[in-house]
Design a protein around this motif. Structure first.
Motif, mmCIF file in Angstrom:
data_model
loop_
_atom_site.group_PDB
_atom_site.id
_atom_site.type_symbol
_atom_site.label_atom_id
_atom_site.label_comp_id
_atom_site.label_asym_id
_atom_site.label_seq_id
_atom_site.Cartn_x
_atom_site.Cartn_y
_atom_site.Cartn_z
ATOM 1 N N ASP A 8 19.865 -32.162 -5.069
ATOM 2 C CA ASP A 8 21.143 -31.563 -4.674
ATOM 3 C C ASP A 8 22.159 -32.592 -4.190
ATOM 4 O OD1 ASP A 8 19.698 -32.057 -2.297
ATOM 5 O OD2 ASP A 8 20.839 -30.519 -1.231
ATOM 6 N N GLU A 9 21.720 -33.790 -3.841
ATOM 7 C CA GLU A 9 22.668 -34.846 -3.470
ATOM 8 C C GLU A 9 23.216 -35.439 -4.768
ATOM 9 O OE1 GLU A 9 22.755 -39.113 -1.163
ATOM 10 O OE2 GLU A 9 21.164 -37.674 -0.650
ATOM 11 N N ARG A 10 24.429 -35.068 -5.114
ATOM 12 C CA ARG A 10 24.950 -35.327 -6.452
ATOM 13 C C ARG A 10 25.052 -36.821 -6.776
ATOM 14 N NH1 ARG A 10 27.192 -30.667 -8.925
ATOM 15 N NH2 ARG A 10 26.875 -28.864 -7.559
ATOM 16 N N LYS A 11 25.488 -37.613 -5.839
ATOM 17 C CA LYS A 11 25.612 -39.041 -6.102
ATOM 18 C C LYS A 11 24.248 -39.658 -6.392
ATOM 19 C CE LYS A 11 27.557 -43.331 -4.208
ATOM 20 N NZ LYS A 11 28.284 -43.938 -3.057
ATOM 21 N N LEU A 12 23.250 -39.314 -5.585
ATOM 22 C CA LEU A 12 21.900 -39.823 -5.804
ATOM 23 C C LEU A 12 21.351 -39.309 -7.137
ATOM 24 C CD1 LEU A 12 19.339 -41.291 -4.932
ATOM 25 C CD2 LEU A 12 18.698 -39.243 -3.622
ATOM 26 N N GLY A 13 21.591 -38.038 -7.438
ATOM 27 C CA GLY A 13 21.114 -37.478 -8.693
ATOM 28 C C GLY A 13 21.674 -38.214 -9.901
ATOM 29 N N ARG A 14 22.980 -38.518 -9.853
ATOM 30 C CA ARG A 14 23.594 -39.251 -10.960
ATOM 31 C C ARG A 14 23.034 -40.660 -11.073
ATOM 32 N NH1 ARG A 14 28.311 -36.676 -8.906
ATOM 33 N NH2 ARG A 14 28.903 -38.608 -7.810
ATOM 34 N N PHE A 15 22.766 -41.285 -9.925
ATOM 35 C CA PHE A 15 22.182 -42.630 -9.914
ATOM 36 C C PHE A 15 20.801 -42.619 -10.560
ATOM 37 C CE2 PHE A 15 19.202 -45.462 -7.669
ATOM 38 C CZ PHE A 15 19.735 -46.698 -8.028
ATOM 39 N N ILE A 16 19.975 -41.637 -10.210
ATOM 40 C CA ILE A 16 18.624 -41.550 -10.774
ATOM 41 C C ILE A 16 18.701 -41.288 -12.273
ATOM 42 C CG2 ILE A 16 16.472 -40.228 -10.785
ATOM 43 C CD1 ILE A 16 16.935 -39.701 -7.784
ATOM 44 N N LYS A 17 19.540 -40.346 -12.677
ATOM 45 C CA LYS A 17 19.687 -40.008 -14.099
ATOM 46 C C LYS A 17 20.127 -41.227 -14.904
ATOM 47 C CE LYS A 17 22.005 -36.633 -17.134
ATOM 48 N NZ LYS A 17 22.532 -37.564 -18.155
ATOM 49 N N GLN A 18 21.140 -41.930 -14.405
ATOM 50 C CA GLN A 18 21.640 -43.112 -15.117
ATOM 51 C C GLN A 18 20.567 -44.188 -15.212
ATOM 52 O OE1 GLN A 18 24.982 -45.038 -13.230
ATOM 53 N NE2 GLN A 18 25.501 -46.221 -15.041
ATOM 54 N N GLY A 19 19.852 -44.415 -14.108
ATOM 55 C CA GLY A 19 18.805 -45.431 -14.113
ATOM 56 C C GLY A 19 17.678 -45.102 -15.077
ATOM 57 N N LEU A 20 17.302 -43.840 -15.145
ATOM 58 C CA LEU A 20 16.250 -43.426 -16.083
ATOM 59 C C LEU A 20 16.690 -43.658 -17.522
ATOM 60 C CD1 LEU A 20 15.120 -40.074 -14.409
ATOM 61 C CD2 LEU A 20 13.817 -42.210 -14.490
ATOM 62 N N GLU A 21 17.933 -43.296 -17.825
ATOM 63 C CA GLU A 21 18.436 -43.448 -19.187
ATOM 64 C C GLU A 21 18.561 -44.917 -19.572
ATOM 65 O OE1 GLU A 21 20.932 -39.251 -19.504
ATOM 66 O OE2 GLU A 21 21.975 -41.087 -18.905
ATOM 67 N N GLN A 22 18.918 -45.758 -18.617
ATOM 68 C CA GLN A 22 19.021 -47.190 -18.897
ATOM 69 C C GLN A 22 17.651 -47.812 -19.151
ATOM 70 O OE1 GLN A 22 21.144 -48.618 -15.460
ATOM 71 N NE2 GLN A 22 23.163 -48.242 -16.372
ATOM 72 N N ASN A 23 16.594 -47.112 -18.725
ATOM 73 C CA ASN A 23 15.236 -47.625 -18.921
ATOM 74 C C ASN A 23 14.461 -46.846 -19.977
ATOM 75 O OD1 ASN A 23 14.384 -49.857 -16.780
ATOM 76 N ND2 ASN A 23 15.886 -48.495 -15.810
ATOM 77 N N GLY A 24 15.207 -46.226 -20.902
ATOM 78 C CA GLY A 24 14.570 -45.664 -22.083
ATOM 79 C C GLY A 24 14.150 -44.219 -22.018
ATOM 80 N N HIS A 25 14.459 -43.527 -20.914
ATOM 81 C CA HIS A 25 14.081 -42.122 -20.804
ATOM 82 C C HIS A 25 15.263 -41.227 -21.150
ATOM 83 C CE1 HIS A 25 10.323 -43.301 -18.886
ATOM 84 N NE2 HIS A 25 11.003 -44.098 -18.088
ATOM 85 N N VAL A 26 14.971 -39.980 -21.460
ATOM 86 C CA VAL A 26 15.988 -38.943 -21.619
ATOM 87 C C VAL A 26 15.961 -38.114 -20.338
ATOM 88 C CG1 VAL A 26 16.727 -36.931 -22.946
ATOM 89 C CG2 VAL A 26 15.694 -38.891 -24.115
ATOM 90 N N ALA A 27 17.111 -37.919 -19.703
ATOM 91 C CA ALA A 27 17.124 -37.268 -18.395
ATOM 92 C C ALA A 27 18.176 -36.173 -18.318
ATOM 93 C CB ALA A 27 17.377 -38.299 -17.287
#
Length: 223
Positions: A8-27
């Motif tokens: 629910d913390e939107r900034k943290l959520g976007r950070f996690i999503k972006q980091g996962l995608e940069q490391n080859g995952h679909v998020a």
């Protein structure tokens, strides 16, 4: 992996999503427990990253409902609640791991790799068709001893086709496993990625490996 982040913390959520995608995952990212359950009911995911203090339904309620609905997707809890009783409760409700906030993102990635190794059998840690080899943990694709450079999306697309080698994979299946939930089925993005993947495979000497079945989907040919 295709991962759903419920945070629910939107900034943290976007950070996690972006980091996962940069490391080859679909998020995909949702911001409440109820939204997360709806997403899980309608999509195919390999892992859920779950906060506990969520609006709508708490993380604990999400875990209970997942199991009640018969959904067995692995869940890793990411929470600032770090007392032993809370950790034990989360694990007892079915979470496979618990990472305390704040956390180092490299540690999160390492824990995801551990889960990949646990859930991937020794027979499919490396996928092969002829002399094309995909190494899932190290994220490498090798043809005849030479490495191929693929984008994260191309890698995920080729992995799906390799896992289903010789079988028809529909456009809907590709969208569910390789693209996020906001994918527009009216777009031609899948066709574009198939075209680019074909070019790279053709250039490596594997011409015609991906077969199009018009109006149905794609098939990876086997020897």
């Amino acid at each position: 992996m295709k991962i759903l982040v419920i945070e629910d913390e939107r900034k943290l959520g976007r950070f996690i999503k972006q980091g996962l995608e940069q490391n080859g995952h679909v998020a995909d990212l949702t911001h409440s427990g109820s939204e997360g359950l709806d997403q899980l009911a309608g999509g195919l995911y390999d892992l859920v990253l779950l906060d506990l203090m969520l609006p709508g339904q708490t993380g604990f309620e999400v875990l209970k409902n997942l199991r009640a609905f018969g959904l067995t997707v692995p869940v890793m809890i990411l929470s600032a609640l770090s007392d032993p009783a809370t950790v034990v409760q989360g694990l007892d409700l079915g979470a496979v791991d618990y990472l305390r906030k704040p956390f180092d993102f490299d540690e999160l990635l390492a824990r995801i790799r551990i889960l990949q190794r646990r859930t991937t059998t020794s027979d499919n840690v490396v996928l092969r068709v002829a002399d094309l080899e995909m190494r899932l943990i190290s994220h490498e694709v090798i043809k005849g001893g030479t490495g191929l450079t693929l984008t994260n999306r191309e890698f995920a697309l080729l992995e799906l086709l390799l896992r289903r080698a010789g079988q028809l994979v529909t456009k809907n299946e590709i969208a569910e496993k390789v693209w996020s939930a906001d994918y527009d089925m009216g777009s031609n993005v899948i066709e574009v990625h198939i075209y680019q993947l074909r070019k790279k495979l053709d250039a490596s000497g594997i011409a015609g490996l991906i077969e199009t079945q018009v109006g149905r989907g794609y098939r990876l040919k086997t020897p």
